[in-house]
Design an enzyme around this catalytic site. Structure first.
Site, PDB file in Angstrom:
ATOM      1  N   SER A   6       4.645  10.847  54.232  1.00 46.97           N
ATOM      2  CA  SER A   6       4.417   9.563  54.913  1.00 46.97           C
ATOM      3  C   SER A   6       5.503   8.541  54.582  1.00 46.97           C
ATOM      4  CB  SER A   6       3.040   9.007  54.540  1.00 46.97           C
ATOM      5  OG  SER A   6       2.945   8.856  53.137  1.00 46.97           O
ATOM      6  N   TYR A 145       5.972  13.450  33.303  1.00 47.13           N
ATOM      7  CA  TYR A 145       6.772  13.689  34.512  1.00 47.13           C
ATOM      8  C   TYR A 145       7.795  14.802  34.263  1.00 47.13           C
ATOM      9  CZ  TYR A 145       9.584  12.478  38.650  1.00 47.13           C
ATOM     10  OH  TYR A 145      10.258  12.512  39.845  1.00 47.13           O
ATOM     11  N   LYS A 149       8.085  18.386  36.163  1.00 48.06           N
ATOM     12  CA  LYS A 149       9.272  18.737  36.949  1.00 48.06           C
ATOM     13  C   LYS A 149       9.988  19.961  36.376  1.00 48.06           C
ATOM     14  CE  LYS A 149       8.787  15.638  40.122  1.00 48.06           C
ATOM     15  NZ  LYS A 149       8.535  16.040  41.518  1.00 48.06           N
TER      16      LYS A 149
HETATM   17  P1  NAD Z   1       7.357   7.962  47.032  1.00 49.93           P
HETATM   18  O1  NAD Z   1       6.398   7.342  46.108  1.00 49.93           O
HETATM   19  O2  NAD Z   1       8.119   7.110  47.993  1.00 49.93           O
HETATM   20  O3  NAD Z   1       6.638   9.099  47.882  1.00 49.93           O
HETATM   21  C1  NAD Z   1       5.782  10.049  47.289  1.00 49.93           C
HETATM   22  C2  NAD Z   1       4.935  10.661  48.368  1.00 49.93           C
HETATM   23  O4  NAD Z   1       3.998  11.559  47.766  1.00 49.93           O
HETATM   24  C3  NAD Z   1       4.107   9.593  49.106  1.00 49.93           C
HETATM   25  O5  NAD Z   1       4.088   9.906  50.477  1.00 49.93           O
HETATM   26  C4  NAD Z   1       2.713   9.777  48.500  1.00 49.93           C
HETATM   27  O6  NAD Z   1       1.678   9.370  49.363  1.00 49.93           O
HETATM   28  C5  NAD Z   1       2.705  11.276  48.269  1.00 49.93           C
HETATM   29  N1  NAD Z   1       1.676  11.666  47.326  1.00 49.93           N
HETATM   30  C6  NAD Z   1       1.462  11.187  46.068  1.00 49.93           C
HETATM   31  N2  NAD Z   1       0.374  11.760  45.537  1.00 49.93           N
HETATM   32  C7  NAD Z   1      -0.111  12.602  46.476  1.00 49.93           C
HETATM   33  C8  NAD Z   1      -1.218  13.477  46.523  1.00 49.93           C
HETATM   34  N3  NAD Z   1      -2.047  13.595  45.486  1.00 49.93           N
HETATM   35  N4  NAD Z   1      -1.414  14.212  47.648  1.00 49.93           N
HETATM   36  C9  NAD Z   1      -0.579  14.110  48.704  1.00 49.93           C
HETATM   37  N5  NAD Z   1       0.482  13.297  48.722  1.00 49.93           N
HETATM   38  C10 NAD Z   1       0.702  12.555  47.630  1.00 49.93           C
HETATM   39  O7  NAD Z   1       8.349   8.792  46.119  1.00 49.93           O
HETATM   40  P2  NAD Z   1       9.684   9.588  46.460  1.00 49.93           P
HETATM   41  O8  NAD Z   1      10.747   8.962  45.666  1.00 49.93           O
HETATM   42  O9  NAD Z   1       9.851   9.772  47.927  1.00 49.93           O
HETATM   43  O10 NAD Z   1       9.327  10.993  45.761  1.00 49.93           O
HETATM   44  C11 NAD Z   1       9.224  12.212  46.475  1.00 49.93           C
HETATM   45  C12 NAD Z   1       9.419  13.359  45.490  1.00 49.93           C
HETATM   46  O11 NAD Z   1      10.740  13.289  44.958  1.00 49.93           O
HETATM   47  C13 NAD Z   1       8.480  13.306  44.287  1.00 49.93           C
HETATM   48  O12 NAD Z   1       8.084  14.609  43.943  1.00 49.93           O
HETATM   49  C14 NAD Z   1       9.349  12.725  43.203  1.00 49.93           C
HETATM   50  O13 NAD Z   1       8.912  13.091  41.922  1.00 49.93           O
HETATM   51  C15 NAD Z   1      10.678  13.337  43.556  1.00 49.93           C
HETATM   52  N6  NAD Z   1      11.831  12.637  42.982  1.00 49.93           N
HETATM   53  C16 NAD Z   1      12.095  11.337  43.305  1.00 49.93           C
HETATM   54  C17 NAD Z   1      13.195  10.697  42.736  1.00 49.93           C
HETATM   55  C18 NAD Z   1      13.558   9.282  43.048  1.00 49.93           C
HETATM   56  O14 NAD Z   1      14.473   8.739  42.389  1.00 49.93           O
HETATM   57  N7  NAD Z   1      12.918   8.612  44.008  1.00 49.93           N
HETATM   58  C19 NAD Z   1      14.013  11.401  41.840  1.00 49.93           C
HETATM   59  C20 NAD Z   1      13.715  12.712  41.532  1.00 49.93           C
HETATM   60  C21 NAD Z   1      12.626  13.327  42.118  1.00 49.93           C
END
Ligand code: NAD
Length: 237
Positions: A6, A145, A149
């Site tokens: 989303s 976390y 990961k």
């Molecule tokens: P974000 O918070 O913008 O999006 C996370 C998404 O996961 C949201 O759509 C949320 O609704 C969904 N979500 C959370 N819990 C959920 C659940 N129980 N069931 C279904 N959906 C769920 O974060 P992002 O930065 O877009 O992160 C996306 C992925 O990338 C994550 O796994 C995060 O750990 C990883 N990540 C992000 C970064 C960063 O710097 N943003 C770095 C490394 C890894």
């Protein structure tokens, strides 16, 4: 299928896949309005999409989600396990609830979603799991976390060995600091420190991750499996 599609990285992945003429299941947990917006955007690009609500930390909800997917699309070609959360505290202050929440959402979701998706996944399919450079290096205040990961990396490498005989590739993507809602509350000082050790001198955008995911999902990546690919501006180099 993209979980947590989303917003943020998941949304960018869903849209990039659609630009490549791929139909998308947009999984969401709470943000129905945003998920519906993503579906509308995908349809404007000429691909088909549905939004399906399921908490990825709940096995039963993931199973129900796949029933809906089966009815709509019959099978899956690509699964992107993207949904994830943070709940940071130094280990001494971290509660059991914080530990469980992050492990259940980020790591147990790999089992919940993939187990239910696998019967629908075609031979020659793709599984792409979103890990993090934190899962490789660890980070202050992020034992939960980092453990989740790092677990994703072990899961990815093992599943790649099991599914090779079906020509299904399984890879992990490890982003560095990407500008999304997840990282918007990192303090100015901390961001400055991270920027200093990032050779490319900028933070990543969700599209930087999405471009790699689309490549790994493509035919051109058919001989790549069991890998962890960083997309981090050199932060982990
Ligand atoms: P974000 O918070 O913008 O999006 C996370 C998404 O996961 C949201 O759509 C949320 O609704 C969904 N979500 C959370 N819990 C959920 C659940 N129980 N069931 C279904 N959906 C769920 O974060 P992002 O930065 O877009 O992160 C996306 C992925 O990338 C994550 O796994 C995060 O750990 C990883 N990540 C992000 C970064 C960063 O710097 N943003 C770095 C490394 C890894």
């Amino acid at each position: 299928m993209v979980t947590g599609a989303s917003k943020g990285i998941g949304r960018a992945i869903a849209i990039e896949l659609a630009k490549n003429k791929i139909n998308v299941v947009v999984n969401y947990n709470k943000d129905e309005k945003e998920a519906v917006n993503v579906v509308e955007e995908i349809k404007k690009l000429g691909s088909d999409a549905i939004a399906v609500k399921a908490d990825v930390s709940d096995f039963g909800q993931c199973s129900a989600m796949m029933e809906i997917v089966k009815k709509k699309f019959n099978s899956l070609d690509i699964l992107v396990n993207n949904a994830g959360i943070l709940s940071d505290k130094t280990f001494e202050k971290m509660t059991k609830e914080q530990w469980d929440l992050v492990i259940n959402t980020n790591l147990n979701s790999m089992f919940n979603v993939t187990k239910n998706a696998l019967p629908l996944l075609k031979d020659n399919g793709r599984i792409i799991n979103i890990s993090s450079v934190i899962g490789i290096n660890g980070n202050f205040g992020q034992t939960n976390y980092a453990a989740s990961k790092a677990g994703i990396i072990g899961f990815t490498k093992s599943l790649a060995k099991e599914l090779g005989r079906r020509n299904i590739t399984v890879n992990a993507v490890a982003p560095g600091l990407i500008e999304t809602q997840m990282t918007k509350n990192i303090s100015f000082v901390r961001k400055k420190v991270i920027m200093e050790v990032t050779p490319l001198k900028r933070f990543g955008m969700p599209e930087d991750v999405a471009n790699l995911v689309v490549f790994l999902a493509s035919e051109r990546a058919s001989y790549i499996t069991g890998e962890v690919v960083c997309v981090d501006g050199g932060l982990n180099f």
